[in-house]
Motif scaffolding. Structure first.
Motif, PDB file in Angstrom:
ATOM      1  N   GLU B 158      -6.491  -0.832 -35.512  1.00 60.05           N
ATOM      2  CA  GLU B 158      -5.623  -1.511 -34.555  1.00 60.05           C
ATOM      3  C   GLU B 158      -6.390  -2.363 -33.557  1.00 60.05           C
ATOM      4  OE1 GLU B 158      -3.207   1.470 -32.730  1.00 60.05           O
ATOM      5  OE2 GLU B 158      -2.321   2.026 -34.655  1.00 60.05           O
ATOM      6  N   PHE B 159      -7.614  -2.075 -33.418  1.00 57.32           N
ATOM      7  CA  PHE B 159      -8.438  -2.833 -32.483  1.00 57.32           C
ATOM      8  C   PHE B 159      -8.415  -4.300 -32.888  1.00 57.32           C
ATOM      9  CE2 PHE B 159     -11.413  -3.516 -29.298  1.00 57.32           C
ATOM     10  CZ  PHE B 159     -12.532  -4.179 -29.769  1.00 57.32           C
ATOM     11  N   LYS B 160      -8.069  -5.124 -31.886  1.00 56.17           N
ATOM     12  CA  LYS B 160      -7.829  -6.530 -32.221  1.00 56.17           C
ATOM     13  C   LYS B 160      -8.999  -7.165 -32.939  1.00 56.17           C
ATOM     14  CE  LYS B 160      -4.269  -7.840 -29.052  1.00 56.17           C
ATOM     15  NZ  LYS B 160      -3.877  -8.648 -27.899  1.00 56.17           N
ATOM     16  N   GLY B 161     -10.126  -6.783 -32.555  1.00 53.34           N
ATOM     17  CA  GLY B 161     -11.294  -7.384 -33.193  1.00 53.34           C
ATOM     18  C   GLY B 161     -11.373  -7.118 -34.680  1.00 53.34           C
ATOM     19  N   PHE B 162     -10.779  -6.024 -35.132  1.00 52.15           N
ATOM     20  CA  PHE B 162     -10.867  -5.661 -36.558  1.00 52.15           C
ATOM     21  C   PHE B 162      -9.579  -5.958 -37.317  1.00 52.15           C
ATOM     22  CE2 PHE B 162     -14.843  -4.282 -35.767  1.00 52.15           C
ATOM     23  CZ  PHE B 162     -14.999  -3.083 -35.095  1.00 52.15           C
ATOM     24  N   GLN B 163      -8.635  -6.534 -36.637  1.00 52.90           N
ATOM     25  CA  GLN B 163      -7.370  -6.767 -37.338  1.00 52.90           C
ATOM     26  C   GLN B 163      -7.539  -7.744 -38.468  1.00 52.90           C
ATOM     27  OE1 GLN B 163      -4.590  -7.914 -34.341  1.00 52.90           O
ATOM     28  NE2 GLN B 163      -4.201  -5.821 -33.703  1.00 52.90           N
ATOM     29  N   GLU B 164      -6.680  -7.502 -39.501  1.00 59.31           N
ATOM     30  CA  GLU B 164      -6.787  -8.345 -40.700  1.00 59.31           C
ATOM     31  C   GLU B 164      -6.416  -9.781 -40.391  1.00 59.31           C
ATOM     32  OE1 GLU B 164      -5.402  -4.868 -43.721  1.00 59.31           O
ATOM     33  OE2 GLU B 164      -4.922  -6.919 -44.260  1.00 59.31           O
ATOM     34  N   TYR B 165      -5.262  -9.919 -39.589  1.00 57.82           N
ATOM     35  CA  TYR B 165      -4.827 -11.278 -39.304  1.00 57.82           C
ATOM     36  C   TYR B 165      -5.501 -11.720 -38.016  1.00 57.82           C
ATOM     37  CZ  TYR B 165      -1.944 -15.224 -38.034  1.00 57.82           C
ATOM     38  OH  TYR B 165      -1.533 -16.467 -37.679  1.00 57.82           O
ATOM     39  N   ASP B 166      -6.309 -12.625 -38.146  1.00 59.02           N
ATOM     40  CA  ASP B 166      -7.074 -13.110 -36.993  1.00 59.02           C
ATOM     41  C   ASP B 166      -6.687 -14.559 -36.745  1.00 59.02           C
ATOM     42  OD1 ASP B 166      -8.889 -13.222 -34.979  1.00 59.02           O
ATOM     43  OD2 ASP B 166     -10.635 -13.443 -36.277  1.00 59.02           O
ATOM     44  N   ILE B 167      -6.050 -14.816 -35.600  1.00 54.43           N
ATOM     45  CA  ILE B 167      -5.602 -16.188 -35.332  1.00 54.43           C
ATOM     46  C   ILE B 167      -6.794 -17.039 -34.922  1.00 54.43           C
ATOM     47  CG2 ILE B 167      -4.146 -17.623 -33.831  1.00 54.43           C
ATOM     48  CD1 ILE B 167      -2.369 -15.132 -33.494  1.00 54.43           C
ATOM     49  N   ASN B 168      -6.923 -18.063 -35.628  1.00 51.99           N
ATOM     50  CA  ASN B 168      -7.986 -19.007 -35.283  1.00 51.99           C
ATOM     51  C   ASN B 168      -7.425 -19.945 -34.213  1.00 51.99           C
ATOM     52  OD1 ASN B 168      -9.946 -20.966 -35.135  1.00 51.99           O
ATOM     53  ND2 ASN B 168     -10.334 -20.970 -37.345  1.00 51.99           N
ATOM     54  N   LEU B 171      -7.881 -23.737 -34.728  1.00 56.02           N
ATOM     55  CA  LEU B 171      -7.039 -24.300 -35.793  1.00 56.02           C
ATOM     56  C   LEU B 171      -5.592 -24.443 -35.311  1.00 56.02           C
ATOM     57  CD1 LEU B 171      -7.171 -25.244 -38.741  1.00 56.02           C
ATOM     58  CD2 LEU B 171      -6.580 -22.935 -39.444  1.00 56.02           C
ATOM     59  N   LEU B 172      -5.115 -23.464 -34.583  1.00 57.63           N
ATOM     60  CA  LEU B 172      -3.732 -23.497 -34.074  1.00 57.63           C
ATOM     61  C   LEU B 172      -3.548 -24.671 -33.095  1.00 57.63           C
ATOM     62  CD1 LEU B 172      -1.049 -21.977 -34.108  1.00 57.63           C
ATOM     63  CD2 LEU B 172      -1.834 -20.710 -32.121  1.00 57.63           C
ATOM     64  N   GLU B 173      -4.488 -24.874 -32.269  1.00 61.82           N
ATOM     65  CA  GLU B 173      -4.409 -25.991 -31.302  1.00 61.82           C
ATOM     66  C   GLU B 173      -4.372 -27.321 -32.031  1.00 61.82           C
ATOM     67  OE1 GLU B 173      -6.984 -24.099 -27.682  1.00 61.82           O
ATOM     68  OE2 GLU B 173      -7.346 -26.204 -28.216  1.00 61.82           O
ATOM     69  N   PHE B 174      -5.201 -27.412 -33.069  1.00 62.92           N
ATOM     70  CA  PHE B 174      -5.258 -28.660 -33.862  1.00 62.92           C
ATOM     71  C   PHE B 174      -3.912 -28.929 -34.529  1.00 62.92           C
ATOM     72  CE2 PHE B 174      -5.859 -30.483 -38.123  1.00 62.92           C
ATOM     73  CZ  PHE B 174      -6.328 -31.737 -37.791  1.00 62.92           C
TER      74      PHE B 174
END
Lengths: 311, 260
Positions: B158-168, B171-174
């Motif tokens: 559950e630790f955000k750093g290890f989560q599978e879905y990692d928002i870049n 890339l989102l800003e672009f």
């Protein structure tokens, strides 16, 4: 001869030789080792340490025909092997007859072998290897058993011809003969400065018995691990390039195993031990290794370097 | 010669049995310790089994190499260098070898199996096994745990750093900076809740007359006359007029149905 009697026989042999030779037990034992291995030995020691006397005594104890060849620079090969002489028969006919040389004996003492020329040395060495002598077109077989016990003096360098290493390889052992201890020398003085007593030696063995014992020597079993250790010692002499310029040949491996078997038989054991290999490695390898300059610079003697190869 | 061959085989077998026994004790001790660790840290128990199997393979391989005549000789000084010589000379047959074999056969009774068992080590291992067994029973009974490994793993997931879905973020800003009206439609429509929305129902376009919508009226039905919409019929199987040959079958059928 029973197995149990063999050790007793050798003990008796050494006891009998002790009547003439004071001390020098190691030398006498190694001479017997060379004989049991059906090979030859080179005795190196200072003058007057009973090298010649030891060989002569051994020939008496073993009831073997003995001859002595004093090597000098003018000794010719025919002086060793023999030559053809013209013989006149009673009918007035002249024939060539072969006159055997002193090499036609069971024990040949080649005294001061390093004083003879290389040509003369090679005549002797051919007989050692082939156990036959070729004179002209005829070949003459030498009697069995046949041993050459050569002596050389380490201090005489002038006027000597160093035995080439390839030729020295034909000797099974190089026996180092040291000075006797103080007590032994005192005993020698006591014995030989008093009125001469005729020492009568008993004949311990004869030709047939010696041939039988030579056969028994080859029958002594040796474990694979110990055999491998013997070969490892010899092969490591070729790898230790920092101290050894040239290592020993495979002849040394054969000699080491055979000499160890002979030692085991003399001591009444029916197997070869690692201690036998370690003890026989010194006389086996002394004359087959050439030390490098590094070893000489470190002041190491031949025996010191050989001990480094042993475990 | 058969005697010596047999004797050598028996000796080797006996030593092998002792070595295997020693190895089994070592493996058991290791297994119990691993099980205890699994219980205390809530690891799956099959991990202990797997680790024990790996340990057993390595340990046995090392120990079986020790089953050599040279090792037997070390424990029996009377046979030093003779046992290996005889073992390596089985194919030889001469006076000396035969005499050596007889001598070795005589001295082989000096070989003691007990010299291959380290009693001190064995006693310590049995004591450790007993102690660890009690600890395992106690830990299992009182549910003792130093750490729940599975919970730790879940928290780490559950630790955000290890989560599978990692928002870049970049890339989102672009993507947001690009004109996405073709995909998402008019951007102005995407805004919600900014203005008050007034809805008005047009009466003329609806079939529903609001004024006429009432609660449903209560009607009492006449029981003698069933409503026309309701029909009932019965299956022939329910009639009493079942042919005799089928009566038994029908009876059994309904009995079975009720049973299920």
């Amino acid at each position: 001869m029973k197995l149990e009697d063999i050790k007793k026989t050798f003990d008796f042999l050494f006891a009998e030789s002790g009547k003439v030779i004071v001390g020098q037990n190691a030398m006498m034992k190694q001479i017997v080792v060379a004989m049991l291995a059906d090979s030859h030995a080179l005795l190196e020691g200072y003058p007057g340490v009973a090298k010649t006397l030891a060989v002569r005594t051994m020939s008496e104890l073993l009831d073997l025909k003995f001859s002595r060849i004093q090597h000098t620079p003018d000794l010719m090969p025919s002086d060793i092997t023999g030559t053809y002489i013209i013989e006149e028969t009673s009918a007035g006919k002249r024939n060539f007859k072969f006159q055997p040389g002193p090499i036609f004996a069971n024990i040949v003492l080649a005294d001061e072998i390093n004083r003879a020329t290389p040509k003369t040395q090679s005549a002797l060495l051919e007989a050692m290897q082939e156990k036959q002598v070729t004179v002209g077109t005829n070949t003459f077989k030498l009697d069995e058993p046949f041993f050459v016990l050569a002596t050389q003096n380490p201090i005489e360098q002038e006027g000597t011809y160093q035995l080439p290493e390839a030729q020295a390889d034909r000797f099974l052992l190089k026996i180092k003969v040291d000075y006797p201890t103080f007590d032994e020398e005192l005993e020698i003085v006591n014995r030989f400065t008093e009125a001469k007593k005729d020492v009568k030696l008993k004949k311990v063995l004869n030709t047939d018995a010696l041939l039988y014992l030579q056969n028994m020597t080859k029958q002594i079993p040796i474990a694979n691990d110990i055999k491998k250790y013997a070969v490892e010692v010899v092969t490591s002499s070729r790898k230790k390039s920092d101290l050894i310029e040239y290592g020993a040949s495979p002849r040394a491996s054969l000699g080491l195993v055979l000499a160890s078997k002979a030692k085991a038989l003399i001591e009444g054991r029916k197997y070869v031990s690692k201690a036998d290999i370690n003890e026989m490695a010194l006389p086996i390898l002394r004359h087959r290794i050439i030390l490098s300059f590094e070893a000489e610079r470190q002041g190491l003697h031949m025996d010191d370097v050989i001990k480094k190869l042993l475990r | 010669m058969k005697d010596i061959v047999k004797a050598l085989e028996e000796t080797r077998k006996a030593v092998l049995q002792v070595v295997l026994f020693n190895s089994i004790i070592d493996i058991l001790v290791m297994f119990l310790i691993l099980v205890l660790i699994c219980i205390l840290f809530a690891f799956p128990v099959w991990w202990a089994v797997l680790a024990t199997i790996v340990y057993a393979a390595i340990h046995l391989r090392g120990n079986l190499k020790e089953v050599k005549f040279s090792k037997i000789e070390e424990k029996t000084p009377a046979l030093r260098e003779q046992l290996i010589t005889v073992a390596d000379s089985l194919h030889h047959d001469n006076e000396i070898v035969n005499a050596l074999r007889d001598e070795v056969l005589k001295n082989m009774k000096e070989i003691k199996t007990s010299s291959f068992i380290e009693f001190g080590k064995l006693t310590r291992e049995i004591a450790v096994m007993a102690l660890v067994s009690f600890i395992i029973i106690g830990a299992a009974a009182f549910n003792v745990q130093f750490l729940d490994f599975s919970k730790v793993v879940d928290e780490l997931k559950e630790f955000k750093g290890f989560q599978e879905y990692d928002i870049n973020e970049e890339l989102l800003e672009f993507e947001e900076s690009q004109n996405l009206s073709e995909i998402l439609g008019d951007e102005s429509i995407a805004e919600l809740g900014q203005q008050q929305l007034d809805l008005e129902i047009s009466r003329s376009n609806s079939d529903v007359v609001i004024g006429q919508v009432n609660d449903p009226r209560t009607i009492s039905f006449d029981k003698s006359v069933p409503p026309l919409e309701i029909k009932a019929s019965s299956d022939a199987s329910y009639e009493e007029d079942i042919p005799k040959e089928y009566q038994k079958i029908v009876k059994n059928y309904f009995r079975e149905i009720t049973k299920s």
